[in-house]
Design a protein around this motif. Structure first.
Motif, short mmCIF file in Angstrom:
data_model
loop_
_atom_site.label_atom_id
_atom_site.label_comp_id
_atom_site.label_asym_id
_atom_site.label_seq_id
_atom_site.Cartn_x
_atom_site.Cartn_y
_atom_site.Cartn_z
N ASN A 266 45.48 53.88 28.45
CA ASN A 266 45.02 55.10 27.78
C ASN A 266 46.20 55.82 27.13
O ASN A 266 46.12 56.28 26.00
CB ASN A 266 44.31 56.00 28.79
N ASN A 267 47.28 55.91 27.89
CA ASN A 267 48.51 56.50 27.39
C ASN A 267 49.01 55.71 26.15
O ASN A 267 49.37 56.30 25.12
CB ASN A 267 49.53 56.43 28.54
N THR A 268 48.96 54.39 26.24
CA THR A 268 49.41 53.54 25.13
C THR A 268 48.53 53.74 23.89
O THR A 268 49.04 53.85 22.77
CB THR A 268 49.35 52.04 25.56
N ALA A 269 47.21 53.80 24.11
CA ALA A 269 46.30 54.01 22.97
C ALA A 269 46.63 55.34 22.29
O ALA A 269 46.69 55.43 21.06
CB ALA A 269 44.85 53.99 23.45
N GLY A 270 46.86 56.38 23.10
CA GLY A 270 47.22 57.69 22.55
C GLY A 270 48.51 57.62 21.76
O GLY A 270 48.63 58.19 20.67
N ARG A 271 49.50 56.88 22.30
CA ARG A 271 50.81 56.80 21.62
C ARG A 271 50.64 56.19 20.23
O ARG A 271 51.24 56.64 19.26
CB ARG A 271 51.79 55.99 22.48
N LEU A 272 49.80 55.16 20.14
CA LEU A 272 49.57 54.53 18.83
C LEU A 272 48.91 55.52 17.87
O LEU A 272 49.28 55.59 16.69
CB LEU A 272 48.69 53.28 19.01
N GLN A 275 51.44 57.81 16.62
CA GLN A 275 52.34 57.19 15.64
C GLN A 275 51.67 57.01 14.29
O GLN A 275 52.27 56.48 13.36
CB GLN A 275 52.82 55.83 16.18
N GLY A 276 50.40 57.39 14.23
CA GLY A 276 49.73 57.38 12.92
C GLY A 276 48.71 56.27 12.73
O GLY A 276 48.10 56.17 11.66
N TYR A 277 48.52 55.41 13.73
CA TYR A 277 47.48 54.38 13.58
C TYR A 277 46.10 55.03 13.66
O TYR A 277 45.90 56.00 14.40
CB TYR A 277 47.60 53.32 14.69
N SER A 278 45.15 54.45 12.96
CA SER A 278 43.78 54.98 13.01
C SER A 278 43.11 54.49 14.29
O SER A 278 43.57 53.53 14.92
CB SER A 278 42.97 54.49 11.81
N TYR A 279 42.01 55.12 14.63
CA TYR A 279 41.24 54.72 15.82
C TYR A 279 40.89 53.23 15.74
O TYR A 279 41.06 52.48 16.72
CB TYR A 279 39.96 55.57 15.89
N GLN A 280 40.44 52.77 14.56
CA GLN A 280 40.04 51.36 14.40
C GLN A 280 41.24 50.45 14.63
O GLN A 280 41.13 49.41 15.30
CB GLN A 280 39.47 51.10 13.00
N ASP A 281 42.42 50.81 14.11
CA ASP A 281 43.62 49.99 14.31
C ASP A 281 43.99 49.92 15.78
O ASP A 281 44.40 48.88 16.30
CB ASP A 281 44.82 50.60 13.55
N VAL A 283 42.00 50.27 18.42
CA VAL A 283 41.04 49.42 19.14
C VAL A 283 41.41 47.95 18.91
O VAL A 283 41.38 47.14 19.84
CB VAL A 283 39.59 49.73 18.70
N LYS A 284 41.80 47.61 17.67
CA LYS A 284 42.16 46.21 17.37
C LYS A 284 43.41 45.80 18.14
O LYS A 284 43.51 44.66 18.60
CB LYS A 284 42.43 46.06 15.86
N LEU A 293 38.85 56.05 25.54
CA LEU A 293 38.40 56.11 24.16
C LEU A 293 36.88 56.22 24.08
O LEU A 293 36.34 56.95 23.25
CB LEU A 293 38.89 54.88 23.37
N ALA A 294 36.18 55.49 24.96
CA ALA A 294 34.71 55.53 24.93
C ALA A 294 34.15 56.72 25.70
O ALA A 294 32.99 57.09 25.51
CB ALA A 294 34.15 54.23 25.51
N SER A 295 34.96 57.32 26.57
CA SER A 295 34.45 58.41 27.42
C SER A 295 34.51 59.78 26.74
O SER A 295 33.85 60.72 27.18
CB SER A 295 35.22 58.48 28.74
N VAL A 296 35.32 59.92 25.69
CA VAL A 296 35.54 61.25 25.09
C VAL A 296 34.22 61.89 24.66
O VAL A 296 33.91 63.03 25.05
CB VAL A 296 36.50 61.15 23.87
N ALA A 297 33.43 61.16 23.86
CA ALA A 297 32.21 61.77 23.30
C ALA A 297 31.20 62.14 24.40
O ALA A 297 30.72 63.28 24.43
CB ALA A 297 31.59 60.85 22.24
#
Ligand SMILES: NC(=O)c1ccc[n+]([C@@H]2O[C@H](COP(=O)([O-])OP(=O)(O)OC[C@H]3O[C@@H](n4cnc5c(N)ncnc54)[C@H](O)[C@@H]3O)[C@@H](O)[C@H]2O)c1
Ligand SMILES: O=P(O)(O)OC[C@H](O)CO
Length: 377
Positions: A266-272, A275-281, A283-284, A293-297
């Motif tokens: 989760n921390n890693t996803a946030g860091r990306l 750094q400017g990556y989009s949500y789709q990037d 996830v890839k 990422l799936a729990s936020v909404a």
């Protein structure tokens, strides 16, 4: 696949899901003396665990106990088991339970959730999904949570966790199996607080990752962790948790571990994202499960329904949706309001008195109804 764990002495357990946490938890149980059979989706992964005592994709460099075995057939995994542990991505739990239901319906064994997400479509916690899909007694269900980064534990670095169940007996049965010289388990009966602790800390860890990716320092992160704990507690208490659970291993403990560690997905996803990556990037790029990422909404939906303000989580959602520049997340930590606020940390009234107000309302309705519970209580 034949069982090869006959020399272990403890309960026979099945662990469903052979990713990083399922496999690590299998090792915890096996090192505590249980006879462990892992279920892996892919036959080659089951074979690697059973024959090579390795799971190189998820736990590189870790030797698994020789008493641990694995299969890719659910019926073989469950056959003869005394306890079953579930560790698949939260969004796939319901479909997996459909395959498990016929194998579990005539049994009374404890069913333990190791997962830390809510179902996106329903907002339900994993124990609720289990209860719904298996139509089983909720006292059979337990959840495990705490500061438990898989790779650290697989390296046998000591830590602790909480096993929660509505039934003290179920919690104790599971805790006795899930403990060893490097893994200490405590018990409680606050399933809601224990589960929400694990779900909510993921969201705060995404926020921490974002500011880390932007390049902000320790003051920013400490502020988010501290205010994040208040947000977590407000939400969990408004949804039925005990406030003290959020101050324990499943709340504060896990929040610290997940926010501090580069091992956290989760921390890693946030860091990306930072750094400017989009949500789709992002996830890839993630090849492991980042539940936050799936729990936020669904968490924000529940927060609205329970009248809880979650400014940090709201801002994570805005970054995920591309509606907020990650650099802007910190200056607006908790409010856009210019009016100075009290720094409220008193978790006994964690939702600003809302929980207390609702308790009074319930008591008032009960009084008016001649002692009967109000509808929806
Ligand atoms: N890894 C940790 O440090 C850790 C610690 C505590 C709790 N958890 C929780 O454990 C749960 C599992 O996470 P993980 O870390 O093992 O994830 P992971 O990404 O390491 O592994 C997920 C596993 O599930 C399998 N899988 C993927 N889709 C599936 C599907 N549709 N049906 C069945 N299996 C499927 C994958 O093949 C893989 O074996 C999550 O809820 C996570 O929050 C993880
Ligand atoms: O890697 P994460 O972010 O899923 O966190 C793993 C565990 O939940 C930490 O306790």
């Amino acid at each position: 696949m034949t069982r090869k764990n006959a020399d272990a002495r403890g309960p026979r357990v099945a662990v469903i899901g052979a990713g990083s946490w399922g496999t690590t938890f299998g090792k915890i149980l096996a090192d505590g003396g249980a006879q462990v059979t892992m279920w892996a989706r892919r036959p080659e992964q089951a074979l690697e665990i059973a024959e090579g005592k390795r799971n190189t994709k998820y736990l590189p460099g870790i030797n698994l106990p020789r008493t641990m075995t694995a299969t890719h057939e659910l019926s073989t995994a469950i056959d003869g088991a005394d306890q079953v542990y579930l560790s698949v991505p939260s969004q796939s739990l319901r479909e997996n339970l459909k395959g498990l239901r016929p194998l579990l319906e005539n049994t009374s064994m404890p069913i333990v959730s190791l997962m830390k997400g809510v179902e996106r479509a329903s907002g339900l916690r994993m124990s609720q999904v289990i209860e719904q899909e298996l139509a089983c007694d909720p006292e059979r269900i337990a959840v495990a949570s705490g500061p438990n980064l898989a790779l650290e534990i697989a390296r046998e670095q000591p830590t602790a966790a909480v096993i929660a169940s509505l039934s003290q007996e179920t919690a104790e049965t599971v805790a006795r199996a899930a403990r060893n010289s490097y893994f200490r388990t405590f018990v409680n009966t606050d399933v809601i607080g224990t589960e929400f602790g694990g779900v909510l800390k993921n969201l705060i860890a995404v926020a921490i990752g974002i500011v880390d990716g932007v390049g902000y320092g320790e003051n920013t992160k400490a502020s988010i962790i501290t205010r994040g704990l208040v947000e977590m507690t407000d939400f969990a208490v408004a949804n039925g948790a005990q406030p003290e659970t959020l101050q324990g291993l499943a709340g504060l403990g896990d929040l610290i571990a997940t926010c501090q560690s580069p091992l956290s997905r989760n921390n890693t996803a946030g860091r990306l994202l930072g750094q400017g990556y989009s949500y789709q990037d992002v996830v890839k790029q993630m090849n492991q499960t980042a539940e936050g990422l799936a729990s936020v909404a669904p968490i924000l939906q529940l927060a609205r329904e329970s009248d809880v303000h979650m400014p940090i989580v709201e801002q994570v959602k805005m970054v995920l949706d591309g509606k907020m520049n990650p650099r802007d997340i910190a200056p607006h930590l908790t409010t856009d309001d210019d009016t100075p606020q009290e720094e409220r940390t008193n978790h006994g009234q964690a939702d600003g008195g809302g929980a207390l107000r609702r308790a009074f309302q319930r008591a008032f309705h009960q009084f008016r109804n001649g002692g009967r519970s109000a509808a929806g209580d």
